[in-house]
Structure formats: C-alpha cells, structure tokens
Design an enzyme around this catalytic site. Sequence first.
Site, PDB file in Angstrom:
ATOM      1  N   HIS A  86      52.699  49.354  55.420  1.00 28.98           N
ATOM      2  CA  HIS A  86      53.875  50.428  55.790  1.00 28.98           C
ATOM      3  C   HIS A  86      54.129  50.326  57.396  1.00 28.98           C
ATOM      4  CE1 HIS A  86      55.567  54.523  56.427  1.00 28.98           C
ATOM      5  NE2 HIS A  86      55.925  54.400  54.963  1.00 28.98           N
ATOM      6  N   ASP A 133      61.600  55.555  51.356  1.00 26.53           N
ATOM      7  CA  ASP A 133      61.106  54.338  51.417  1.00 26.53           C
ATOM      8  C   ASP A 133      60.228  53.878  50.312  1.00 26.53           C
ATOM      9  OD1 ASP A 133      59.977  56.397  52.771  1.00 26.53           O
ATOM     10  OD2 ASP A 133      58.596  55.020  54.129  1.00 26.53           O
ATOM     11  N   HIS A 153      54.883  59.767  47.019  1.00 24.73           N
ATOM     12  CA  HIS A 153      55.651  60.833  47.177  1.00 24.73           C
ATOM     13  C   HIS A 153      57.305  60.458  47.310  1.00 24.73           C
ATOM     14  CE1 HIS A 153      55.305  58.747  50.949  1.00 24.73           C
ATOM     15  NE2 HIS A 153      55.895  59.533  51.759  1.00 24.73           N
TER      16      HIS A 153
HETATM   17 ZN   LIG Z   1      56.856  55.966  54.153  1.00 28.37          ZN
HETATM   18 ZN   LIG Z   2      56.804  59.665  53.716  1.00 25.28          ZN
END
Ligand SMILES: [Zn+2]
Ligand SMILES: [Zn+2]
Length: 296
Positions: free
Chosen positions: A263, A64, A60
């Site tokens: 993450h 980040d 997406h």
């Molecule tokens: Zn993220």
């Molecule tokens: Zn995100």
Amino acid sequence: MKLTFLGTSCMVPTKERAQTAMVLEHKGEYLLIDSGESVQRQFKLAGMKPSKIGRILLTHWHGDHVLGLPGLLQTLSGSGHKGTLVIYGPPGIKEKIALMLRLYEFDNKLTIRVEEVQKGVFYENREYALEAIPLRHRIACNGYAFHLKDRRRIDMKKAEALGLKEGPLLGELSVGKNVTLAGREISPDDVTYVVKGKTVAFIFDTLLTDAACRLAKDADILVCEAVYTSDLEDKAREHQHLTAAHAATIAKRAGVKKLILSHLSQRYKDKAVLLKEAKAIFSNTMTAKDFMTLTI
Ligand SMILES: [Zn+2]
Ligand SMILES: [Zn+2]
C-alpha cells in the site's frame, strides 16, 4: 501456501503498481484480500484464474481497496464460477455490495453471500481459521489473520513397523483419532508428528493501535500498509494511516517473523526510504512489488 501480491500501491496506481489486492492460495483455493482497480488484469498477468476465488476479504470500502470488485464479479458471473462466493467485510459492507449490484447492469449468475464480520474467528474449517479485528481508520475497517492450523504428518517408518499401510487408518490417525489394528489400539502420537501451523496477518489502513499488534501476534508474515515516512507523521495521523516506522513497531511488538510493507505511495519514487525507516526498527522487513510471490 502461497501469497501473491496483485496490487501494492495506495490511492493512485502507478505504471508499476496497481491498487491493493493480494491472493493467499491454500490447497487450490484462492482467498482474495481486497480488490483494487485492475485486479482482473493483474490476475491475467500473474497467470492466475479468478474462478479459483472461494472467499474475498475486504478490509474496508475505500475505493483503492474495492474498485476492482464490480468488474471481477461480472467476469466471475460469466465464467461459470462454481459454488458460493463468500465476501467478508466490516459492518456496512452488505449495504454497499447490495447498492453496487443494483448500480451495474450485468447478468448476475453468481451465488454471492456477504458476511459482516468484526472481531474474532469468523470462519474455521479443519485446515485453517480466519480472524478479524477492527482497526482505526476513517471508516469501518478490518484487519485479518489467516491461521493455518497445526497438522499431523505420518511417520511412515513408525507406521510400517506397526503394520500400518496406506489407507483409511492412516487417514484417521492423521486427523488425531485412535485406530485399532489386529486388536491393538494405536494412538496418533505413536506414528505421527506435528507440523506447526502458520499465521499471515493483513493490516490495511489504520492508525497505530494495540488491536493491530494483537492481530499480528507471533505471525509468520505480517503484510502491513506503510503510506508515509515519519517526517509526515502528522499527515499519517490526519488521514489515519501508518508510517513505515509504525508498521515496523507493530511487527516488533507483535513478535512477527517477517514484515512486508505494501500500500505504498507514489510520493516515494524510490521505496527504499520506507524500507530503510522500517528496518531501523524491525530488520526482517521487505517492500512488496506487484506479482511478487512468497511460499509460506
Ligand atoms: Zn487504502
Ligand atoms: Zn483507506
């Protein structure tokens, strides 16, 4: 097949962790999954060449996951990247990349093709297939699975017993075709055995959904975000992220073999709290680190 973690932090990079990026290497081709800030430097530090990237899978457009993309494309355009670089992402990604290419002034000598993908297998060759599934995040977001297909290997003893030698006939048999030798038909089952394929699934930025479980079904490796521990489940829901317990729940429901948490938030100085929480639900769990590699 080799999986290398180039970035394992979430929003904020730390001294030890860059933002999200991973490379799945298959037969010399790199598939880059996300391209967080400092991805280029991480390639260098890992001793890997970005020119080997054939495909980029963007989950997406949150910073980040993509802030390293313009720099990476600039370098690739100046370093003689061969062929077409294909970038996949959820709906809307074409517009974002077109805007990004307009925003930066660099000689773009790269041939880029951007494809918006959403659900199902979107690329397939003889060796592997790539699958996407929409996840539930604040913006359009895809989970991805890499499916290495079953392949036939030659049993040389059996092949030699039938008079077969190295050469094109063995090549035909190894891709499942019958061949004829000295008037005799030989089927692949006579001289080959099947090596089972493998699946690696990537779930980055979502609420706990059935879709994530479906994508990860029976995966050998599930790489999954785990931003919070369960005491912050409300925050996880608000920001549409997973807790470590959620990631483990996906792994358990999907029946995966191994779960890797990534993450990871700088909030947890010691990532062991996330690991402990996940392991209570799914024992074969580990946390990712930058430059960690796995041969699959
Ligand atoms: Zn993220
Ligand atoms: Zn995100």
